[in-house]
Motif scaffolding. Sequence first.
Motif, mmCIF file in Angstrom:
data_model
loop_
_atom_site.group_PDB
_atom_site.id
_atom_site.type_symbol
_atom_site.label_atom_id
_atom_site.label_comp_id
_atom_site.label_asym_id
_atom_site.label_seq_id
_atom_site.Cartn_x
_atom_site.Cartn_y
_atom_site.Cartn_z
ATOM 1 N N ILE A 1 98.347 -49.630 27.032
ATOM 2 C CA ILE A 1 99.737 -49.732 27.484
ATOM 3 C C ILE A 1 99.987 -51.111 28.089
ATOM 4 C CG2 ILE A 1 101.397 -48.864 29.175
ATOM 5 C CD1 ILE A 1 100.176 -46.078 28.751
ATOM 6 N N GLN A 2 99.037 -51.577 28.912
ATOM 7 C CA GLN A 2 99.193 -52.896 29.525
ATOM 8 C C GLN A 2 99.173 -53.998 28.476
ATOM 9 O OE1 GLN A 2 100.460 -52.028 32.574
ATOM 10 N NE2 GLN A 2 99.438 -53.887 33.214
ATOM 11 N N ALA A 3 98.295 -53.868 27.479
ATOM 12 C CA ALA A 3 98.208 -54.885 26.434
ATOM 13 C C ALA A 3 99.526 -54.973 25.673
ATOM 14 C CB ALA A 3 97.058 -54.575 25.486
ATOM 15 N N LEU A 4 100.105 -53.827 25.344
ATOM 16 C CA LEU A 4 101.387 -53.821 24.644
ATOM 17 C C LEU A 4 102.496 -54.404 25.518
ATOM 18 C CD1 LEU A 4 101.135 -50.364 22.877
ATOM 19 C CD2 LEU A 4 101.562 -52.541 21.729
ATOM 20 N N TYR B 1 109.075 -54.335 26.938
ATOM 21 C CA TYR B 1 108.797 -52.998 26.395
ATOM 22 C C TYR B 1 107.467 -52.520 26.948
ATOM 23 C CZ TYR B 1 107.043 -49.522 23.039
ATOM 24 O OH TYR B 1 106.511 -48.397 22.469
ATOM 25 N N SER B 2 107.466 -51.288 27.451
ATOM 26 C CA SER B 2 106.231 -50.700 27.956
ATOM 27 C C SER B 2 106.177 -49.253 27.480
ATOM 28 C CB SER B 2 106.180 -50.755 29.485
ATOM 29 O OG SER B 2 104.970 -50.213 29.969
ATOM 30 N N PRO B 3 105.278 -48.937 26.532
ATOM 31 C CA PRO B 3 105.234 -47.573 25.993
ATOM 32 C C PRO B 3 104.740 -46.583 27.040
ATOM 33 C CG PRO B 3 103.349 -48.820 25.236
ATOM 34 C CD PRO B 3 104.229 -49.790 25.963
ATOM 35 N N SER B 4 105.190 -45.360 26.916
ATOM 36 C CA SER B 4 104.764 -44.310 27.848
ATOM 37 C C SER B 4 103.436 -43.718 27.394
ATOM 38 C CB SER B 4 105.821 -43.213 27.911
ATOM 39 O OG SER B 4 105.898 -42.541 26.666
ATOM 40 N N ALA B 5 102.786 -43.024 28.328
ATOM 41 C CA ALA B 5 101.546 -42.328 27.971
ATOM 42 C C ALA B 5 101.798 -41.291 26.877
ATOM 43 C CB ALA B 5 100.954 -41.655 29.211
ATOM 44 N N GLY B 6 102.981 -40.674 26.903
ATOM 45 C CA GLY B 6 103.325 -39.706 25.891
ATOM 46 C C GLY B 6 103.504 -40.306 24.511
ATOM 47 N N THR B 7 103.669 -41.618 24.457
ATOM 48 C CA THR B 7 103.755 -42.313 23.172
ATOM 49 C C THR B 7 102.367 -42.700 22.673
ATOM 50 O OG1 THR B 7 105.950 -43.201 23.677
ATOM 51 C CG2 THR B 7 104.669 -44.360 22.006
ATOM 52 N N ILE B 8 101.492 -43.122 23.577
ATOM 53 C CA ILE B 8 100.184 -43.685 23.192
ATOM 54 C C ILE B 8 99.147 -42.606 22.916
ATOM 55 C CG2 ILE B 8 98.259 -45.110 23.992
ATOM 56 C CD1 ILE B 8 100.763 -46.659 23.179
ATOM 57 N N TYR B 9 98.983 -41.646 23.817
ATOM 58 C CA TYR B 9 97.846 -40.728 23.707
ATOM 59 C C TYR B 9 97.903 -39.815 22.473
ATOM 60 C CZ TYR B 9 96.015 -42.297 28.151
ATOM 61 O OH TYR B 9 95.477 -43.066 29.145
ATOM 62 N N PRO B 10 99.068 -39.302 22.072
ATOM 63 C CA PRO B 10 99.063 -38.508 20.837
ATOM 64 C C PRO B 10 98.619 -39.328 19.615
ATOM 65 C CG PRO B 10 101.045 -38.071 22.103
ATOM 66 C CD PRO B 10 100.371 -39.233 22.751
#
Length: 217
Positions: free
Chosen positions: A29-32, A40-49
Motif C-alpha cells: 500500500i505504501q509503495a503504491l 492515490y492510496s489503495p485500501s486494505a480491502g483492495t489489496i488483500y483480496p
Amino acid sequence: MTPVFAHGSLRLYLLSLLDEAPRHGYELIQALTERFGGTYSPSAGTIYPRLAKLEEEGLVTKATEGRKTVYAITDAGRAELEARRPELDAIEEEVTDSVRRLADEVRAGVNDAMRSLRAELASAARQAKRNADRVDPRQEARDAGRDAGRDAGRDARAAGNAAAREAEAALTEFRQQLRTDLRRQAARGALPADVVPLLTGELDRVRRVVAEALARR
C-alpha cells in the motif's frame, strides 16, 4: 474520483512490486501511495483480496514473520510477468497518466474550495456591513465600554487556541514525516538497533522541556 487501474491491471502491478522485493500488505500500500505521489492510496480491502487470488494461482507465496505476513513472487509469477511485459509497460504509462489526472482533480477540488470560501467570506462581509449600518452610534459606544473586558479575555483565549492549533499541526507534520522516513528505511531492511531508543529518549526530552516552559507561564 475516476478509476486508477483498469480491470486486471492492479493484479499485474502488484506482481511487479513483489518482483522488486518481498513485501507485506501494508508495504505494498505504501509503495503504491509513493508511486502516485500521495494522490492515490489503495485500501486494505483492495489489496488483500488480490494477494489472496495471486496466492491461489501459485504466483505468490506468503510467510509469517513475527506479526507480519510477507508476500513473495514465485517462479511462476516471474514467468507471467515476463510473458506479459508489454502489458506491464502499458500499465506503467497508465500510472503516469493517472498521477497526472489525479493531481489535476486534486487541484480542481482545491480551486473549487477556495472559490467557495471566497464567496462565503464576501457574503459574511456584506452581512457584517449591513449589521453595522443598523447600529445606533450611542448604543455602540455603551456596548464598547461594557464589552472591553470580555473582548480582552476572548482575544487571549483565541490567541491561545491558535497557538495550540499551530503546535498540533507541527506535531502532526513531524509525526507523518518521521513515519514516512522510518517505513522507507524499514522497506530497505531492518532499522538500526539504536533508532527506537534514540527516538523515545529525544521525545521524552522534548516533552520535559515543553512542560517546563508551560509551567513558567
